[in-house]
Design an enzyme around this catalytic site. Structure first.
Site, PDB file in Angstrom:
ATOM      1  N   ASN A   1      -8.142   2.056   9.597  1.00  0.00           N
ATOM      2  CA  ASN A   1      -6.875   2.306  10.286  1.00  0.00           C
ATOM      3  C   ASN A   1      -7.141   2.362  11.781  1.00  0.00           C
ATOM      4  O   ASN A   1      -8.027   3.097  12.234  1.00  0.00           O
ATOM      5  CB  ASN A   1      -6.252   3.629   9.852  1.00  0.00           C
ATOM      6  CG  ASN A   1      -5.726   3.608   8.430  1.00  0.00           C
ATOM      7  OD1 ASN A   1      -5.798   2.593   7.742  1.00  0.00           O
ATOM      8  ND2 ASN A   1      -5.203   4.737   7.976  1.00  0.00           N
TER       9      ASN A   1
ATOM     10  N   HIS B   1      -3.082  10.986   0.358  1.00  0.00           N
ATOM     11  CA  HIS B   1      -2.602  10.793   1.725  1.00  0.00           C
ATOM     12  C   HIS B   1      -2.046  12.140   2.219  1.00  0.00           C
ATOM     13  O   HIS B   1      -0.870  12.276   2.518  1.00  0.00           O
ATOM     14  CB  HIS B   1      -1.540   9.700   1.772  1.00  0.00           C
ATOM     15  CG  HIS B   1      -1.341   9.107   3.131  1.00  0.00           C
ATOM     16  ND1 HIS B   1      -1.411   7.753   3.394  1.00  0.00           N
ATOM     17  CD2 HIS B   1      -1.081   9.689   4.338  1.00  0.00           C
ATOM     18  CE1 HIS B   1      -1.184   7.526   4.663  1.00  0.00           C
ATOM     19  NE2 HIS B   1      -0.990   8.695   5.264  1.00  0.00           N
TER      20      HIS B   1
ATOM     21  N   GLU C   1      -7.713   8.549   5.843  1.00  0.00           N
ATOM     22  CA  GLU C   1      -8.060   9.263   7.067  1.00  0.00           C
ATOM     23  C   GLU C   1      -8.551  10.695   6.798  1.00  0.00           C
ATOM     24  O   GLU C   1      -7.937  11.678   7.223  1.00  0.00           O
ATOM     25  CB  GLU C   1      -6.875   9.275   8.029  1.00  0.00           C
ATOM     26  CG  GLU C   1      -6.426   7.886   8.456  1.00  0.00           C
ATOM     27  CD  GLU C   1      -5.301   7.920   9.494  1.00  0.00           C
ATOM     28  OE1 GLU C   1      -4.776   9.006   9.775  1.00  0.00           O
ATOM     29  OE2 GLU C   1      -4.967   6.844  10.026  1.00  0.00           O
TER      30      GLU C   1
ATOM     31  N   ARG D   1       0.846  -1.184   0.000  1.00  0.00           N
ATOM     32  CA  ARG D   1       0.000   0.000   0.000  1.00  0.00           C
ATOM     33  C   ARG D   1       0.886   1.241   0.000  1.00  0.00           C
ATOM     34  O   ARG D   1       1.657   1.468   0.945  1.00  0.00           O
ATOM     35  CB  ARG D   1      -0.919   0.011   1.225  1.00  0.00           C
ATOM     36  CG  ARG D   1      -1.855   1.212   1.193  1.00  0.00           C
ATOM     37  CD  ARG D   1      -2.681   1.383   2.455  1.00  0.00           C
ATOM     38  NE  ARG D   1      -3.339   2.678   2.372  1.00  0.00           N
ATOM     39  CZ  ARG D   1      -3.605   3.460   3.403  1.00  0.00           C
ATOM     40  NH1 ARG D   1      -3.268   3.085   4.627  1.00  0.00           N
ATOM     41  NH2 ARG D   1      -4.196   4.630   3.221  1.00  0.00           N
TER      42      ARG D   1
ATOM     43  N   GLU E   1      -4.090   0.154   8.095  1.00  0.00           N
ATOM     44  CA  GLU E   1      -2.952   0.578   8.925  1.00  0.00           C
ATOM     45  C   GLU E   1      -3.132   0.018  10.325  1.00  0.00           C
ATOM     46  O   GLU E   1      -4.226   0.032  10.874  1.00  0.00           O
ATOM     47  CB  GLU E   1      -2.831   2.100   9.035  1.00  0.00           C
ATOM     48  CG  GLU E   1      -2.287   2.806   7.822  1.00  0.00           C
ATOM     49  CD  GLU E   1      -2.120   4.306   8.051  1.00  0.00           C
ATOM     50  OE1 GLU E   1      -1.948   4.719   9.222  1.00  0.00           O
ATOM     51  OE2 GLU E   1      -2.172   5.058   7.064  1.00  0.00           O
TER      52      GLU E   1
ATOM     53  N   TYR F   1      -5.111   1.987  15.841  1.00  0.00           N
ATOM     54  CA  TYR F   1      -3.875   1.865  16.609  1.00  0.00           C
ATOM     55  C   TYR F   1      -4.093   1.615  18.096  1.00  0.00           C
ATOM     56  O   TYR F   1      -3.308   0.915  18.723  1.00  0.00           O
ATOM     57  CB  TYR F   1      -3.024   3.129  16.443  1.00  0.00           C
ATOM     58  CG  TYR F   1      -2.447   3.299  15.063  1.00  0.00           C
ATOM     59  CD1 TYR F   1      -1.186   2.793  14.758  1.00  0.00           C
ATOM     60  CD2 TYR F   1      -3.157   3.936  14.059  1.00  0.00           C
ATOM     61  CE1 TYR F   1      -0.644   2.931  13.494  1.00  0.00           C
ATOM     62  CE2 TYR F   1      -2.627   4.082  12.784  1.00  0.00           C
ATOM     63  CZ  TYR F   1      -1.370   3.575  12.510  1.00  0.00           C
ATOM     64  OH  TYR F   1      -0.846   3.707  11.245  1.00  0.00           O
TER      65      TYR F   1
END
Length: 540
Positions: free
Chosen positions: A356, A172, A217, A127, A424, A358
């Site tokens: 994504n 991005h 995002e 990616r 991600e 985290y």
């Protein structure tokens, strides 16, 4: 000396495989008895945290990710134009130690080297993002920069030659500065410019690229017009953020329809969007805190997913912003509304959702100050990490593996059985000069998080199509510059040649990929007779 030092020495030289095998055999029994089926001592609830053994479907996508501004460098070479991140980083005071992406990882000049890193990871996909200004220097002209097009063509061809498929992000965060000069994402016409750029990418690369992501995002992009921490660095609180959201949704939809009408039949690809969110847990069992959790998820994720899947902003978001706007003396909501044409344009424009993720936080209801208006104030909540949770190099990220499974379950419950790619997921350490190659924390993180994704697939019936590690290599980490390192490969930013070195996590990540998950018995492994034996070696 930590156990991982047996894998990578203090001099950063990789130890021969035979030594790794010996270490595994010697320490497996003791470590298994100590840690059992859990990766984190902080999380050992059997029904939630126990490792699940099993594999993903045969066609599962395994990837590593990067982004153009964060790795390419060559910021003004071969006809490339200036982006808002070029401008933002060249202005003093925005980025740690004045770091910029002018050189970054120098990936513009290192296609073959980077593809070789990917091959060692055994990934099926890479990616990466395309720099809008490398193709269209001013963002708006119809004439493509042939040097930029050749670069991405060479990259795609090199990937395919290595049996790695490209997964391409169109945006991005690096908007052409010339478009920002006429209002950026606040300008309604930017959607037309984006669509023209997207169509050029489809036209020139779509014969080889089958997975397209329009935006990475977009909530963070919109935040660049509100919080001031990311380009373009504005603090237009409470209004710009929603206009930007509206226009990115229109831009995404235009690009999706362009591909659907003109390229899908011949090229056979798919177009989606990547959204980001923490998982959030109510601080108490009170109804107020539970409602605050729902507000967070809808403002963060639903703000984009709801219009794309259901045709309008989430009801709780519309209600909240309207009430706040009235209390602030406005006659109408600061959140734009969709007309019928926009609803028809936007609804149903995702072949998949990228997610994504985290970390996880606690959320509690808290009425915000009325003025000045703000996106955060509209939500009436506060969030924080549990201090008992594991820590890492960056303060905003605490490893909480079960959070990703809960988020994936929520997405399924909210938006049905749309295909999902984890686009991600990763963890960082802070290291400016000394190579940090013995990254046991990353091994632990990837093992636990990928296993939770497996649970979402196996136990919750979430339509998970792929998993992507962030990041392939250390890179320019936005406001943190080069001090925060998410890479599987270490990059020496003090060396003009930007050499890459494998961290210990590359071995385990590649093994999980090679085995397509966590089989109880492995017929073909590089290190040991069972994946569990190998993984248990690294849990600190």
């Amino acid at each position: 000396m930590g156990i991982a030092m047996f894998i990578v020495s203090r001099s950063s030289k990789v130890i021969p495989t035979v030594v790794i095998v010996s270490v595994v055999l010697a320490f497996t029994k003791a470590l298994d008895e100590k840690y059992g089926d859990y990766t984190y001592t902080e999380f050992q609830e059997p029904d939630r945290d126990r490792l699940l053994y099993g594999t993903f479907p045969e066609n599962f996508t395994w990837a590593a990710a990067t982004a153009a501004y964060q790795i390419e460098g060559a910021w003004d070479e071969d006809g490339k134009g200036e982006s808002i991140w070029d401008t933002f980083t060249h202005e003093p005071g925005h980025i740690y130690m004045g770091h910029t992406g002018d050189v970054a990882c120098d990936s513009y000049h290192k296609i073959d080297e980077d593809v070789a890193l990917l091959k060692k990871l055994n990934v099926t996909h890479y990616r990466f993002s395309i720099s809008w200004t490398r193709l269209f220097p001013d963002g708006m002209s119809k004439k493509v920069n042939e040097n930029g097009l050749k670069y991405y063509g060479r990259l795609v061809d090199a990937l395919i030659a290595a049996n790695i498929e490209p997964m391409v992000t169109l945006y991005h965060w690096d908007l052409p500065q010339s478009i920002q000069d006429v209002g950026g994402w606040e300008n309604d016409f930017v959607a037309v410019y984006f669509n023209a750029y997207a169509e050029m990418c489809f036209m020139k690369l779509g014969d080889r690229v089958k997975l397209w992501i329009t935006f990475n995002e977009p909530a963070v992009v919109a935040g660049g017009y509100e919080g001031g921490m990311k380009a373009p660095g504005f603090k237009n609180q409470g209004s710009s953020v929603y206009r930007v959201t509206h226009n990115m949704l229109r831009a995404h939809a235009l690009a999706w329809h362009t591909y659907d009408k003109s390229y899908r039949e011949a090229q056979g690809g798919k177009v989606g969007i990547t959204l980001n969110s923490d998982w959030v847990v109510p601080a108490t069992d009170s109804e107020e805190d539970k409602q605050a959790v729902e507000r967070f998820l809808q403002f963060q994720f639903g703000r984009f997913a709801h219009p794309i899947i259901h045709g309008d902003y989430p009801e709780v978001m519309k209600k909240q912003v309207l009430e706040k706007s009235h209390e602030q003396g406005l006659s109408s909501s600061r959140l734009p509304s969709f007309n019928d044409d926009e609803i028809n344009l936007i609804k149903g424009t995702a072949d998949f959702l990228g997610v994504n993720h985290y970390t996880t936080r606690y959320i509690a209801h808290q009425v915000a100050e009325l003025m000045p208006p703000s996106l955060s104030g509209d939500q009436d909540l506060k969030g924080w990490h549990d201090e008992k949770w594991p820590k890492c190099g960056v303060g905003w990220l605490r490893p909480v593996p079960w959070g990703i499974r809960q988020l994936l379950k929520w997405v399924k419950a909210e938006y049905g059985d749309i295909p999902i790619y984890v686009t991600e997921n990763g963890i960082a350490e802070v290291s400016e000069d000394t190579p940090t190659l013995n990254d046991t924390w990353r091994i632990q993180y990837y093992t636990a998080y990928i296993n939770e994704v497996l649970k979402a697939y196996k136990l919750d019936d979430v339509d998970i199509r792929g998993y992507t590690a962030w990041s392939l290599m250390d890179n320019f980490e936005w406001a943190d510059g080069y001090k925060s390192r998410f890479g599987l490969y270490y990059v020496d930013f003090n060396d003009p040649n930007r050499p890459r070195k494998p961290k210990a996590s590359t071995e385990i990540f590649s093994q999980i990929v090679r085995n397509n998950g966590f089989p109880e018995k492995k017929a073909d492994t590089k290190f040991s007779s069972s994946l569990r034996s190998t993984l248990s070696l690294f849990f600190p």
